[in-house]
Scaffold this motif. Sequence first.
Motif, PDB file in Angstrom:
ATOM      1  N   CYS A  95       0.914  -1.285   0.180  1.00 54.84           N
ATOM      2  CA  CYS A  95       0.041  -0.044  -0.101  1.00 54.84           C
ATOM      3  C   CYS A  95       0.770   1.226  -0.162  1.00 54.84           C
ATOM      4  CB  CYS A  95      -0.706   0.136   1.205  1.00 54.84           C
ATOM      5  SG  CYS A  95      -2.246  -1.162   1.128  1.00 54.84           S
ATOM      6  N   ALA A  96       1.650   1.248   0.958  1.00 52.42           N
ATOM      7  CA  ALA A  96       2.626   2.414   1.027  1.00 52.42           C
ATOM      8  C   ALA A  96       3.592   2.631  -0.499  1.00 52.42           C
ATOM      9  CB  ALA A  96       3.865   2.351   2.076  1.00 52.42           C
ATOM     10  N   TRP A  97       3.804   1.824  -1.065  1.00 53.94           N
ATOM     11  CA  TRP A  97       4.711   2.036  -2.208  1.00 53.94           C
ATOM     12  C   TRP A  97       3.943   2.318  -3.494  1.00 53.94           C
ATOM     13  CZ3 TRP A  97       9.743   2.260  -3.513  1.00 53.94           C
ATOM     14  CH2 TRP A  97      10.668   2.189  -2.662  1.00 53.94           C
ATOM     15  N   TYR A  98       2.785   1.328  -3.576  1.00 52.80           N
ATOM     16  CA  TYR A  98       2.120   1.293  -4.766  1.00 52.80           C
ATOM     17  C   TYR A  98       0.635   1.527  -4.873  1.00 52.80           C
ATOM     18  CZ  TYR A  98       6.353  -1.354  -5.330  1.00 52.80           C
ATOM     19  OH  TYR A  98       7.672  -1.693  -5.184  1.00 52.80           O
ATOM     20  N   ASP A  99      -0.107   1.808  -3.686  1.00 56.87           N
ATOM     21  CA  ASP A  99      -1.426   2.389  -3.792  1.00 56.87           C
ATOM     22  C   ASP A  99      -1.505   4.032  -3.951  1.00 56.87           C
ATOM     23  OD1 ASP A  99      -3.927   2.061  -3.353  1.00 56.87           O
ATOM     24  OD2 ASP A  99      -4.053   1.837  -1.260  1.00 56.87           O
ATOM     25  N   GLY A 100      -2.770   4.218  -3.841  1.00 55.60           N
ATOM     26  CA  GLY A 100      -2.917   5.563  -3.713  1.00 55.60           C
ATOM     27  C   GLY A 100      -3.449   6.279  -4.979  1.00 55.60           C
ATOM     28  N   TYR A 101      -3.641   5.624  -6.088  1.00 54.22           N
ATOM     29  CA  TYR A 101      -4.240   6.220  -7.245  1.00 54.22           C
ATOM     30  C   TYR A 101      -5.867   6.389  -7.292  1.00 54.22           C
ATOM     31  CZ  TYR A 101       0.413   5.437  -9.146  1.00 54.22           C
ATOM     32  OH  TYR A 101       1.598   5.471  -9.403  1.00 54.22           O
ATOM     33  N   ARG A 102      -6.416   7.284  -7.610  1.00 51.75           N
ATOM     34  CA  ARG A 102      -7.711   7.587  -7.602  1.00 51.75           C
ATOM     35  C   ARG A 102      -8.285   7.662  -8.801  1.00 51.75           C
ATOM     36  NH1 ARG A 102     -11.937   7.374  -3.916  1.00 51.75           N
ATOM     37  NH2 ARG A 102     -10.465   7.055  -2.430  1.00 51.75           N
ATOM     38  N   PHE A 103      -9.132   6.785  -9.495  1.00 50.49           N
ATOM     39  CA  PHE A 103      -9.662   6.919 -10.825  1.00 50.49           C
ATOM     40  C   PHE A 103     -11.047   7.128 -10.518  1.00 50.49           C
ATOM     41  CE2 PHE A 103      -6.093   4.558 -12.788  1.00 50.49           C
ATOM     42  CZ  PHE A 103      -5.314   5.343 -12.678  1.00 50.49           C
ATOM     43  N   GLY A 104     -11.994   8.130 -10.745  1.00 50.73           N
ATOM     44  CA  GLY A 104     -13.309   8.331 -10.458  1.00 50.73           C
ATOM     45  C   GLY A 104     -13.503   8.128  -8.857  1.00 50.73           C
ATOM     46  N   ASP A 105     -14.349   7.209  -8.617  1.00 47.64           N
ATOM     47  CA  ASP A 105     -14.509   6.837  -7.160  1.00 47.64           C
ATOM     48  C   ASP A 105     -13.767   5.466  -6.610  1.00 47.64           C
ATOM     49  OD1 ASP A 105     -16.098   5.125  -8.675  1.00 47.64           O
ATOM     50  OD2 ASP A 105     -17.935   5.344  -7.635  1.00 47.64           O
ATOM     51  N   SER A 106     -12.750   5.051  -7.464  1.00 44.84           N
ATOM     52  CA  SER A 106     -12.009   4.014  -7.237  1.00 44.84           C
ATOM     53  C   SER A 106     -10.880   4.227  -6.671  1.00 44.84           C
ATOM     54  CB  SER A 106     -12.021   2.831  -8.344  1.00 44.84           C
ATOM     55  OG  SER A 106     -13.441   2.711  -8.764  1.00 44.84           O
ATOM     56  N   GLU A 107     -10.358   3.577  -5.374  1.00 47.88           N
ATOM     57  CA  GLU A 107      -8.794   3.638  -5.277  1.00 47.88           C
ATOM     58  C   GLU A 107      -8.119   2.684  -5.972  1.00 47.88           C
ATOM     59  OE1 GLU A 107      -6.032   4.158  -1.123  1.00 47.88           O
ATOM     60  OE2 GLU A 107      -8.135   4.905  -1.218  1.00 47.88           O
ATOM     61  N   LEU A 108      -6.937   2.567  -6.393  1.00 48.87           N
ATOM     62  CA  LEU A 108      -6.334   1.591  -7.279  1.00 48.87           C
ATOM     63  C   LEU A 108      -4.880   1.795  -6.892  1.00 48.87           C
ATOM     64  CD1 LEU A 108      -8.440   2.332 -10.455  1.00 48.87           C
ATOM     65  CD2 LEU A 108      -8.463   0.213  -8.917  1.00 48.87           C
ATOM     66  N   PHE A 109      -4.376   0.468  -7.039  1.00 49.62           N
ATOM     67  CA  PHE A 109      -2.675   0.090  -6.918  1.00 49.62           C
ATOM     68  C   PHE A 109      -2.358   0.213  -8.530  1.00 49.62           C
ATOM     69  CE2 PHE A 109      -4.357  -1.693  -3.283  1.00 49.62           C
ATOM     70  CZ  PHE A 109      -3.562  -1.762  -2.259  1.00 49.62           C
ATOM     71  N   ASN A 110      -0.823   0.385  -8.761  1.00 54.74           N
ATOM     72  CA  ASN A 110      -0.410   0.131  -9.697  1.00 54.74           C
ATOM     73  C   ASN A 110      -0.205  -1.004 -10.168  1.00 54.74           C
ATOM     74  OD1 ASN A 110       1.761   0.257 -11.965  1.00 54.74           O
ATOM     75  ND2 ASN A 110       2.269   2.241 -11.574  1.00 54.74           N
ATOM     76  N   PRO A 111      -0.794  -1.827 -11.216  1.00 59.46           N
ATOM     77  CA  PRO A 111      -0.812  -3.132 -11.495  1.00 59.46           C
ATOM     78  C   PRO A 111       0.562  -3.681 -11.846  1.00 59.46           C
ATOM     79  CG  PRO A 111      -1.684  -2.165 -13.430  1.00 59.46           C
ATOM     80  CD  PRO A 111      -1.557  -1.026 -12.373  1.00 59.46           C
ATOM     81  N   TRP A 112       1.344  -2.866 -12.697  1.00 55.53           N
ATOM     82  CA  TRP A 112       2.661  -3.209 -13.129  1.00 55.53           C
ATOM     83  C   TRP A 112       3.677  -3.343 -11.918  1.00 55.53           C
ATOM     84  CZ3 TRP A 112       5.345  -4.654 -17.394  1.00 55.53           C
ATOM     85  CH2 TRP A 112       6.414  -4.457 -17.470  1.00 55.53           C
ATOM     86  N   SER A 113       3.562  -2.454 -10.854  1.00 56.59           N
ATOM     87  CA  SER A 113       4.502  -2.402  -9.899  1.00 56.59           C
ATOM     88  C   SER A 113       4.290  -3.412  -8.945  1.00 56.59           C
ATOM     89  CB  SER A 113       4.445  -1.031  -9.306  1.00 56.59           C
ATOM     90  OG  SER A 113       4.878  -0.017 -10.087  1.00 56.59           O
TER      91      SER A 113
END
Length: 295
Positions: A156-174
Amino acid sequence: MMIKDFLDEGPMVSLFTRPRRFGKTLNMDMIRTFFEKTDEDTSVYFRDKKIWACGKKYRGYQGKYPVIFITFKDVKRDTWGETYDQIAKSLRQHLSYGFLTGILRVAKESIFSGLNNLAVHSILDHRYSEYFGFTSEKVEAIARYYHAEEKYGEICAWYDGYRFGDSELFNPWSVINYFSNRCQPRAFWQSTGSNEIIGEVLTYAGEEIYERLNALLQGESFLTYIDTGVIYPQIRKNPSSVYSFLLVAGYLKAERADPAFGGDYMCEVALPNREIAFVYHKVDSAKIDGYHSHV
């Protein structure tokens, strides 16, 4: 489900803007496999998926259409005019649905000047928001699969935090590379493309922009106007559009987004996670320090 939502909405052309390595090509390949009419029985890839259980209406679309799949990596011409002609010729013939992805919005959608039903889905729009990137449920499932549940906080600390619309997302590649690297965190995303664009963007920045970017590096956030339809040439004409560019390119996150006039937003922006902070420190700190040494 993305395919169901896509069919329910039924636009002539849909454009999805997301940062690099957030599953754009993967989703396009899924769409192609579902709709494309081929000699192979591609229904085998969907029979055990949720879309198959949605009913005959949706199953009826599977494997029924000729599909034109174009990537700009394959469209190589000597001039923009030749490139434009090739793309337009390919897209305008027998088009039932269009599914486009990219980081920035197509400038004025000029390639589709003959179409009047273009649906644009930016990173701040709610529809389709959960389909690009990994949700927390998916990351937790992956961690359980690798018997690494105790690593979830670090992910979470490294790869979470993206917010697209109402969804919080992780970077899938990372996230994928994190597990491939035996759960050792690194800034995997920075190696997927050149981050020199940040330095080029900062070339047009003034003191106020440098101060705000420096505040981001200190963990702060600030409120700014965001134009999700930003295109690169605007940065030279209007340096304040740098925040819009950095947001849609994945270098910022919108902690809060309030609709403004003309379909744009007022957003509170910050750095999404440690990985992006690392990219800024590596690429931007020298630029920011260099700026202050000359003022």
